[in-house]
Design an enzyme around this catalytic site. Structure first.
Site, PDB file in Angstrom:
ATOM      1  N   GLY A  14      58.586 -52.683  25.467  1.00  0.00           N
ATOM      2  CA  GLY A  14      57.244 -52.520  24.920  1.00  0.00           C
ATOM      3  C   GLY A  14      56.214 -53.532  25.377  1.00  0.00           C
ATOM      4  N   ASN A 109      51.156 -42.211  33.518  1.00  0.00           N
ATOM      5  CA  ASN A 109      52.369 -43.042  33.542  1.00  0.00           C
ATOM      6  C   ASN A 109      52.102 -44.283  34.388  1.00  0.00           C
ATOM      7  OD1 ASN A 109      55.176 -43.668  33.188  1.00  0.00           O
ATOM      8  ND2 ASN A 109      55.569 -42.931  35.253  1.00  0.00           N
ATOM      9  N   HIS A 111      54.154 -47.048  36.897  1.00  0.00           N
ATOM     10  CA  HIS A 111      55.418 -47.157  37.632  1.00  0.00           C
ATOM     11  C   HIS A 111      55.399 -48.449  38.462  1.00  0.00           C
ATOM     12  CE1 HIS A 111      59.064 -45.662  39.508  1.00  0.00           C
ATOM     13  NE2 HIS A 111      58.567 -46.087  40.653  1.00  0.00           N
TER      14      HIS A 111
END
Ligand code: GRF
Length: 203
Positions: A14, A109, A111
Site C-alpha cells: 500500500g 494502473n 507498473h
C-alpha cells in the site's frame, strides 16, 4: 462543487495508496479516495485505509464461485459512491473483460518498468536480469491485456552499477509515489484525452 471520486484497488503493502491518501490530505490529488477495494483482507493496505478513514471493501475471492460474482459486488460499491476513476495500485488480479469494458477509459494502473518492456510480475527483477541500463515507471490505461493499455505517463530510472533489486525498487517506488498522484490530479482536472493508443495531456 462535487468532488472527483476515486477508488483504489490494491492487494499488498500500500505505499502507492498511502502516497495518494497523503496527496489528498495536501489538497494535491484533486479528488477524494472514496473506497479501497482489496482482495486480501489481511493486507497492510487495509489498515492504511482504515487509518486514513477510507471505506474498505475487502473480500476473499475463494468465497465466490466466479470472478464476475465478486466484481458485481465491487461495481455496486463503486456505483453507490459515484466513483469516476479506478486506480489500480498493486492489485494482483486481472479484471474480467466485462468489468474492464464497463469502466473503459476510467481504469488506470501503475507498473514498475518502462512498458512495453517487462510486463507482468517482478518487472524490477526482469529488468535487472535482462541487464538494461534504464528502467522506470509507467502509468497506463487498463485494457483487456496484462499491462498493455495506452500509456499516460512514464518516468525513467537509471540502473546503477552494483544495484540490487532492493535498491532499485526503492528508487522506483519513490518515483511511483510522486507520479501516480500527479496523473490522478490530471484526471480530476479533465486534462486527459485518449485517441486510439495516444494519450494527450492538455495544459
Ligand atoms: C508497485 O510497485 C506497483 O508498480 C505495482 O505493484 C506495486 C505496489 O506496491 N503495480 P504498493 O502496494 O503500492 O506498495
Amino acid at each position: 462543487m462535487r468532488s472527483f471520486r476515486i477508488a483504489v484497488f490494491a492487494s499488498g503493502r500500500g505505499s502507492n495508496f498511502q502516497a495518494l491518501a497523503d496527496a489528498q490530505l495536501r489538497g494535491a490529488l484533486g479528488g477524494v479516495i472514496s473506497i479501497l477495494v482489496c482482495d486480501k483482507p489481511q493486507a497492510p493496505v487495509v489498515e492504511l485505509a482504515q487509518a486514513a478513514n477510507v471505506d474498505v471493501f475487502a473480500f476473499q475471492p475463494k468465497e465466490y464461485a466466479t470472478k464476475e460474482d465478486y466484481e458485481r459486488e465491487i461495481a455496486v460499491e463503486l456505483q453507490q459512491r459515484g466513483v469516476e476513476l479506478i486506480v489500480l495500485a498493486g492489485y494482483m488480479r486481472l479484471l474480467s473483460p466485462s468489468f474492464v469494458e464497463f469502466y473503459s477509459g476510467r481504469i488506470i494502473n501503475i507498473h514498475p518498468s518502462l512498458l512495453p518492456a517487462f510486463p507482468g510480475k517482478d518487472a524490477i527483477g526482469q529488468a535487472l536480469d535482462y541487464g538494461v541500463k534504464m528502467t522506470g515507471v509507467t502509468v497506463h490505461f487498463v485494457d483487456g491485456g496484462m499491462d498493455t493499455g495506452p500509456v499516460i505517463a512514464q518516468k525513467a530510472v537509471e540502473i546503477k552499477e552494483g544495484d540490487t533489486a532492493e535498491l532499485l525498487a526503492q528508487r522506483i517506488h519513490a518515483v511511483e509515489q510522486k507520479l501516480y498522484s500527479e496523473v490522478v490530479s490530471w484526471f480530476a482536472q479533465g486534462r486527459i484525452s485518449l485517441n486510439g493508443r495516444n494519450v494527450t495531456i492538455t495544459e
